[in-house]
Structure formats: C-alpha cells, structure tokens
Write an enzyme that holds these catalytic residues in place. Structure first.
Site, mmCIF file in Angstrom:
data_model
loop_
_atom_site.group_PDB
_atom_site.id
_atom_site.type_symbol
_atom_site.label_atom_id
_atom_site.label_comp_id
_atom_site.label_asym_id
_atom_site.label_seq_id
_atom_site.Cartn_x
_atom_site.Cartn_y
_atom_site.Cartn_z
ATOM 1 N N LYS A 172 2.315 62.978 -12.822
ATOM 2 C CA LYS A 172 2.897 62.041 -11.851
ATOM 3 C C LYS A 172 4.392 62.297 -11.728
ATOM 4 O O LYS A 172 5.172 61.915 -12.601
ATOM 5 C CB LYS A 172 2.701 60.584 -12.280
ATOM 6 C CG LYS A 172 3.082 59.640 -11.137
ATOM 7 C CD LYS A 172 3.429 58.248 -11.584
ATOM 8 C CE LYS A 172 4.887 58.033 -11.819
ATOM 9 N NZ LYS A 172 5.770 58.262 -10.670
ATOM 10 N N PRO A 173 4.805 62.963 -10.644
ATOM 11 C CA PRO A 173 6.254 63.129 -10.447
ATOM 12 C C PRO A 173 6.849 61.821 -9.937
ATOM 13 O O PRO A 173 6.133 60.943 -9.456
ATOM 14 C CB PRO A 173 6.330 64.210 -9.363
ATOM 15 C CG PRO A 173 5.050 64.094 -8.602
ATOM 16 C CD PRO A 173 4.012 63.536 -9.536
ATOM 17 N N LEU A 241 -4.456 54.150 -28.694
ATOM 18 C CA LEU A 241 -3.906 55.117 -29.652
ATOM 19 C C LEU A 241 -3.718 56.508 -29.070
ATOM 20 O O LEU A 241 -3.983 57.519 -29.725
ATOM 21 C CB LEU A 241 -4.775 55.191 -30.908
ATOM 22 C CG LEU A 241 -4.407 54.193 -32.000
ATOM 23 C CD1 LEU A 241 -5.276 54.424 -33.236
ATOM 24 C CD2 LEU A 241 -2.939 54.340 -32.407
ATOM 25 N N GLU A 247 10.759 61.741 -23.969
ATOM 26 C CA GLU A 247 12.111 62.301 -23.784
ATOM 27 C C GLU A 247 12.873 61.282 -22.957
ATOM 28 O O GLU A 247 12.592 61.108 -21.776
ATOM 29 C CB GLU A 247 12.044 63.620 -23.018
ATOM 30 C CG GLU A 247 11.302 64.725 -23.717
ATOM 31 C CD GLU A 247 11.989 65.206 -24.960
ATOM 32 O OE1 GLU A 247 13.214 64.998 -25.086
ATOM 33 O OE2 GLU A 247 11.303 65.755 -25.832
ATOM 34 N N GLY A 249 16.590 58.500 -22.440
ATOM 35 C CA GLY A 249 17.974 58.561 -21.966
ATOM 36 C C GLY A 249 18.948 59.055 -23.019
ATOM 37 O O GLY A 249 18.580 59.365 -24.157
ATOM 38 N N CYS A 281 20.202 63.683 -18.340
ATOM 39 C CA CYS A 281 20.012 62.960 -19.610
ATOM 40 C C CYS A 281 20.978 63.468 -20.670
ATOM 41 O O CYS A 281 21.331 62.745 -21.586
ATOM 42 C CB CYS A 281 18.578 63.127 -20.072
ATOM 43 S SG CYS A 281 18.052 64.831 -20.142
ATOM 44 N N GLU A 378 24.018 54.066 -20.524
ATOM 45 C CA GLU A 378 23.836 55.300 -19.753
ATOM 46 C C GLU A 378 24.130 55.008 -18.288
ATOM 47 O O GLU A 378 23.526 54.116 -17.698
ATOM 48 C CB GLU A 378 22.390 55.796 -19.904
ATOM 49 C CG GLU A 378 22.162 57.101 -19.196
ATOM 50 C CD GLU A 378 20.728 57.607 -19.320
ATOM 51 O OE1 GLU A 378 19.804 56.807 -19.147
ATOM 52 O OE2 GLU A 378 20.547 58.813 -19.581
ATOM 53 N N LYS A 448 16.666 58.749 -32.348
ATOM 54 C CA LYS A 448 16.896 57.323 -32.081
ATOM 55 C C LYS A 448 16.264 56.940 -30.721
ATOM 56 O O LYS A 448 15.132 57.350 -30.428
ATOM 57 C CB LYS A 448 18.403 57.003 -32.154
ATOM 58 C CG LYS A 448 19.017 57.405 -33.513
ATOM 59 C CD LYS A 448 20.373 56.773 -33.795
ATOM 60 C CE LYS A 448 21.501 57.241 -32.952
ATOM 61 N NZ LYS A 448 22.827 56.745 -33.353
HETATM 62 P P1 NAD Z 1 12.278 56.111 -15.029
HETATM 63 O O1 NAD Z 1 11.996 55.779 -16.443
HETATM 64 O O2 NAD Z 1 12.591 55.012 -14.085
HETATM 65 O O3 NAD Z 1 11.014 56.857 -14.398
HETATM 66 C C1 NAD Z 1 10.475 58.031 -14.976
HETATM 67 C C2 NAD Z 1 9.044 58.184 -14.497
HETATM 68 O O4 NAD Z 1 8.260 57.105 -15.020
HETATM 69 C C3 NAD Z 1 8.895 58.123 -12.976
HETATM 70 O O5 NAD Z 1 7.905 59.033 -12.579
HETATM 71 C C4 NAD Z 1 8.442 56.689 -12.759
HETATM 72 O O6 NAD Z 1 7.719 56.504 -11.559
HETATM 73 C C5 NAD Z 1 7.554 56.484 -13.971
HETATM 74 N N1 NAD Z 1 7.315 55.085 -14.335
HETATM 75 C C6 NAD Z 1 8.094 54.007 -14.057
HETATM 76 N N2 NAD Z 1 7.518 52.886 -14.561
HETATM 77 C C7 NAD Z 1 6.371 53.267 -15.178
HETATM 78 C C8 NAD Z 1 5.358 52.577 -15.897
HETATM 79 N N3 NAD Z 1 5.412 51.254 -16.075
HETATM 80 N N4 NAD Z 1 4.326 53.262 -16.401
HETATM 81 C C9 NAD Z 1 4.272 54.604 -16.252
HETATM 82 N N5 NAD Z 1 5.191 55.326 -15.570
HETATM 83 C C10 NAD Z 1 6.239 54.659 -15.042
HETATM 84 O O7 NAD Z 1 13.407 57.212 -15.050
HETATM 85 P P2 NAD Z 1 14.120 57.939 -13.827
HETATM 86 O O8 NAD Z 1 15.020 56.938 -13.185
HETATM 87 O O9 NAD Z 1 13.128 58.675 -12.993
HETATM 88 O O10 NAD Z 1 14.970 59.054 -14.594
HETATM 89 C C11 NAD Z 1 16.170 58.775 -15.198
HETATM 90 C C12 NAD Z 1 16.007 58.563 -16.687
HETATM 91 O O11 NAD Z 1 15.320 59.650 -17.266
HETATM 92 C C13 NAD Z 1 17.346 58.509 -17.405
HETATM 93 O O12 NAD Z 1 17.341 57.493 -18.373
HETATM 94 C C14 NAD Z 1 17.433 59.863 -18.069
HETATM 95 O O13 NAD Z 1 18.275 59.913 -19.178
HETATM 96 C C15 NAD Z 1 16.025 60.131 -18.404
HETATM 97 N N6 NAD Z 1 15.815 61.568 -18.583
HETATM 98 C C16 NAD Z 1 15.582 62.061 -19.842
HETATM 99 C C17 NAD Z 1 15.409 63.429 -20.035
HETATM 100 C C18 NAD Z 1 15.157 64.005 -21.407
HETATM 101 O O14 NAD Z 1 14.665 65.124 -21.479
HETATM 102 N N7 NAD Z 1 15.455 63.305 -22.490
HETATM 103 C C19 NAD Z 1 15.469 64.288 -18.943
HETATM 104 C C20 NAD Z 1 15.705 63.759 -17.690
HETATM 105 C C21 NAD Z 1 15.861 62.395 -17.518
#
Ligand code: NAD
Length: 476
Positions: A172-173, A241, A247, A249, A281, A378, A448
């Site tokens: 799911k993108p 489970l 991955e 923020g 991130c 963040e 963390k």
């Molecule tokens: P987000 O958490 O809002 O969404 C990420 C994905 O989860 C999206 O596809 C979204 O539709 C889905 N989603 C939202 N609610 C959901 C639910 N209840 N159940 C299942 N899926 C759900 O994040 P974002 O705004 O798309 O991306 C930004 C965040 O991602 C920032 O906090 C950033 O730091 C983090 N990020 C982390 C990494 C890493 O590798 N650590 C890489 C890129 C981005």
C-alpha cells in the site's frame, strides 16, 4: 490527466467500488494522475491472489527467483528516465535527486538477486547420533505499507528482499504519491514475477492500511511512516501476532566539533536537512555546534542555505522543489513560527514563494534551546535548528535527548572522538564527516521511537524469513 488502476493478480483493475482519487503535482497544485482508490474489498482480493500464488513461488529454487529479480533490475535501468520523471512529478522532487533514487532501485534489485543465492541456514553441533540444521523460509503473504517521501525507493527496499526470499506481497503506497510503486509493480511483472506475487493497492491508511494489518492471512507487516501510525500498527498487529518491522520518524543530530572542516560541514549540513525539502526521516534537523566555532559555522550555514536553489523540480539546477502538499508546508511554517515565539532567531529563510505550488525558502533557526517545540518534534520540512554545546559529554547528552534514534552525523578530525561518538550516540546509523545514511549493503533503521527491524543489507532478507530448526536422528 494520466490514469492508473490497482495492480492485483498480475493485472491493472479499477477499485471494486469504482472510486478514484486525483493525485496533485506539488509544483503546480494541479491534479496530474487519477488513480483507482482501493478499499477493504480490494485488499481481500489482493491477499487471496497472494495466498494462492505464494506456495509455488516460495518453493522455486532461489536462483530462479534471483534471475527474475535481476531481470527487474535490468528493466528498471531501461525505464530509468521515465521512473525518475514520474517520481519527480509525483513528489515534487528535483529531477536529479529522482534520477539518483531511481538508479538505486535497480541497484537494490541487483543486490538481493545476488545475496539470496548465498543465503540460507546453518549446520549446528548436536550430540553424536544427530544431525541438525536450520532453514530460512519465506514468511508467506506480507503487507508492505510505505510513506510518500521516497515512495519508489522505500517500496523497493521492501519488495526486493521480500520477493527474493520467496514471499508474496500486498503493497500500500501513500495516496499522496502512488505512481512509482505501480510502475515498479509492472516492472516486476514484466520481469517474470508470477501473477499474485506482487499486488499494489493505493488507498487511505484508515481503509486499505487497516485492512492489510487486520487481515488474517497476512503474516507480516513491514511499515515505514510516522511513529504515531507505527504504534497503532503494532497494537493492531498484536491481535493476530503478526511479525512487524517499523521504520519510523527521526529528529537526527548533526554534531559539529571545533576541529571540523566547517565549510564542508556547512554545505553538507544544508543538504542533510533541506534535501527532499526536509521531508526525510534522516534529516539532520538538530545541528549541535561547539561554542568556539558557533558564529563561524552559522555564518557558513546561512550562506549555504541562501545559495540552496529552490525552484521547479524539472529544472536540472534545482536543489529543492516544493513540499508535497499545502498542509505539509503549513506545518513547517507553523514550527518556524513556534521557534520564533519561543525565543529563537530565524537567521534566514521561511519565505513562501510567490508562485503556484507548495514552495518555501529553507530556514535556519539559531539560538535554539533543547526544550523548544521545533527542537523536540519532527518537522518534516526545510527548517533546521541550531543548538550549542560546551564539551563532548554535553554533545552526547544533547544528541541523545530525543525520543527518536534514527541517524546522526559527527564532524571532527579527531579519530578517537569520532569513534567515541559513534559508540555513544543512540541511533541506528552514525555517519562521520558525512551525511550519508543509506547504503544498499548496510543495515538501515532506528533505535528507540524510530522503530525496529532493518532495511537493506542481509538484515532485511532475514526479516522476510522464518527460521526452522531440523533435527535428524542419524544413529546407526
Ligand atoms: P504516515 O505514518 O502518515 O503514513 C505512512 C503510511 O501509512 C501511508 O501509506 C499511510 O496511508 C499509512 N497509514 C496511515 N494510517 C494507517 C493505519 N491506521 N493503518 C495502516 N496504515 C496506515 O507517514 P507519512 O506522512 O506518509 O510519512 C512521513 C513519516 O514517515 C515521517 O514521520 C518520517 O520520518 C517517516 N519515514 C520514516 C522512514 C524510515 O525509514 N525510518 C523513511 C521515510 C519516512
């Protein structure tokens, strides 16, 4: 306007509900793509297709799966420019950054096509009369949920090891930027990945995301996104489970010692936090600089920030495009205002560009202190805060004074100090005299509240397998 369907069981199709969603070009604020808007019924269809297909895929010898994944790398290279143009338009990413990322897509497929052939279990010592070994076997149907900031790259970090290890996936993108994931699915299909092994269902988190996490036949979730959503996913996955890797923020420190090459650190420091318009991130959004060099460093940093070229992502010279949405830009502006209200100094930037699209100038916030909102949370936009430290112990304490632990940079010419800092910083990735966090062959992930589990390297391949121990009585 272009259009795209869901990708289920080897073919594009409309959503069961018939719903569609308009995806906006952040550089113009205008819709450019109409994508099918998936729902729970589509997730059921995708998981059913994956469950039907996974047995024969996982039983194929690894070299056969590897050949298909390697072919995907070759096709990704052939379609490189198209992929890069798609990613640039969807996210508002400068075209040259998109080219680098899309070249990495092919590299990641190549890497897992190679390593999966030498990957497997171990032979273990047991008392005489026994023979013991382990097998690494595919988990089964895996749900992949990805964010909007590096959509093609992060999808590939999950797809390549998952498929090479013999799993079937439902991806799911993010709805803001679904295009490259659909193109990568068709690359994998054209490379010979059988129908049902890769499925892509764009949709909302509250519909498609929750349906994937709640589905009884999905055995693992690999999630990249915000800490808040990650916590909810871990809670929901606990009911069945499911295996979960997260991955999340970051609020990564960039520590500048008094013996650092200040010019190099300033230029890299700007790239490390304003690249991808700060929507990264790993953004090194907390600069922690030694008192002795604070003024000289901030002068160089502001000069580099003012030189950072903001403009049309299609322009070859652009270093920073728009933010992904009006909301995302407003969030960055609100954090900047909060820093000013809480007593920090805006040394440069923060102006909204007078043009359509979601552009702003990158901002440097000086005289920040650890309790300020913009230092603690963040931002996910082009705003960097500068704090000062006295000695090494204080630098470590400030670096670790965050709930996050994704990445960090240390700038120093003192070898011993560099290694002490690498040892003492609580983060999954530490870079010395560099802002580079991601290398295909090396593990990437957080400590963390930045999550657990690792992308890339061999670690990721392990995370897409179950471990089985086999004992055989070979006594005569
Ligand atoms: P987000 O958490 O809002 O969404 C990420 C994905 O989860 C999206 O596809 C979204 O539709 C889905 N989603 C939202 N609610 C959901 C639910 N209840 N159940 C299942 N899926 C759900 O994040 P974002 O705004 O798309 O991306 C930004 C965040 O991602 C920032 O906090 C950033 O730091 C983090 N990020 C982390 C990494 C890493 O590798 N650590 C890489 C890129 C981005």
């Amino acid at each position: 306007m272009e259009s795209a369907g869901l990708f289920i069981d080897g073919a594009q199709r409309p959503a069961a509900s018939g719903a569609t969603h308009e995806v906006t070009d952040p550089a113009t604020g205008q819709p450019w793509l109409e994508v099918a808007l998936g729902g729970a019924e589509d997730v059921d269809a995708a998981v059913a297709a994956a469950a039907r297909a996974v047995g024969s895929w996982s039983r194929r010898p690894a070299p056969e799966r590897a050949a298909i994944v390697r072919q995907a790398a070759a096709i990704a290279r052939e379609r490189h420019e198209h992929l890069a143009q798609t990613e640039s338009r969807d996210v508002g990413k400068p075209i040259n950054d998109a080219r680098v990322e899309m070249a990495s897509v092919a590299d990641v497929f190549d890497f897992y096509a190679g390593v999966v052939r030498g990957f497997g279990g171990e032979t273990l010592s047991v008392p005489a009369g026994g023979f013991d070994y382990t097998l690494r076997q595919a988990v089964g149907v895996v749900g992949l949920i990805t964010p909007w900031n590096f959509p093609g790259l992060i999808a590939t970090w999950k797809l390549a090891p998952a498929l090479a290890a013999g799993n079937a996936v439902v991806l799911k993108p993010a709805l803001l930027t679904p295009a490259s994931a659909l193109e990568i699915a068709s690359i994998l299909h054209d490379a010979g990945v059988p129908p049902g092994i890769i499925n892509v269902v764009p949709g909302r988190g509250s519909a498609v995301g929750e349906a994937i996490v709640g589905h009884a036949d999905v055995r693992k979730i690999a999630f990249t996104g915000s800490t808040e959503v990650g916590i909810g996913i871990q809670q929901a996955a606990a009911a069945s489970l499911k295996r979960v890797t997260l991955e999340l923020g970051g609020k990564s420190p960039n520590i500048i010692f008094d013996d650092a090459d200040l010019e190099a650190a300033a230029v890299a420091g700007v790239e490390a936090v304003f690249g991808n318009a700060g929507q990264d991130c790993c953004a090194r959004s907390r600069i922690i600089v030694a008192d002795e060099v604070h003024d000289a460093f901030v002068e160089a940093l502001v000069a580099a920030a003012e030189d950072f070229r903001v403009g049309d992502p299609a322009d070859e010279d652009t270093q920073m495009g728009p933010l992904v949405s009006d909301d995302q830009r407003q969030t960055a502006l609100d954090y900047l205002a909060s820093a000013r209200d809480e007593g920090a100094t805006v040394a440069c930037g923060g102006q909204v560009l007078d043009r359509s699209g979601y552009f702003m100038r990158p901002a440097v916030v000086d005289d920040a202190t650890p309790e300020m909102t913009a230092v603690r949370e963040e931002i996910f936009g082009p705003v960097v805060t500068v704090l000062r430290f006295g000695d090494e112990a204080e630098a470590v304490a400030m670096a670790n004074d965050t709930p996050y632990g994704l990445s960090a940079s240390v700038w120093t010419r003192d070898l011993g100090r560099a290694h002490r800092m690498a040892r003492d910083i609580e983060a999954g990735v530490v870079s010395v005299n560099s802002n580079s966090s991601v290398h295909t062959g090396a593990p990437f992930g957080g400590w963390k509240q930045s999550g657990y589990g690792r992308e890339l390297g061999l670690e990721s391949l392990r995370a897409y397998t179950e471990l089985k121990n086999v004992y055989v009585d070979i006594s005569p």
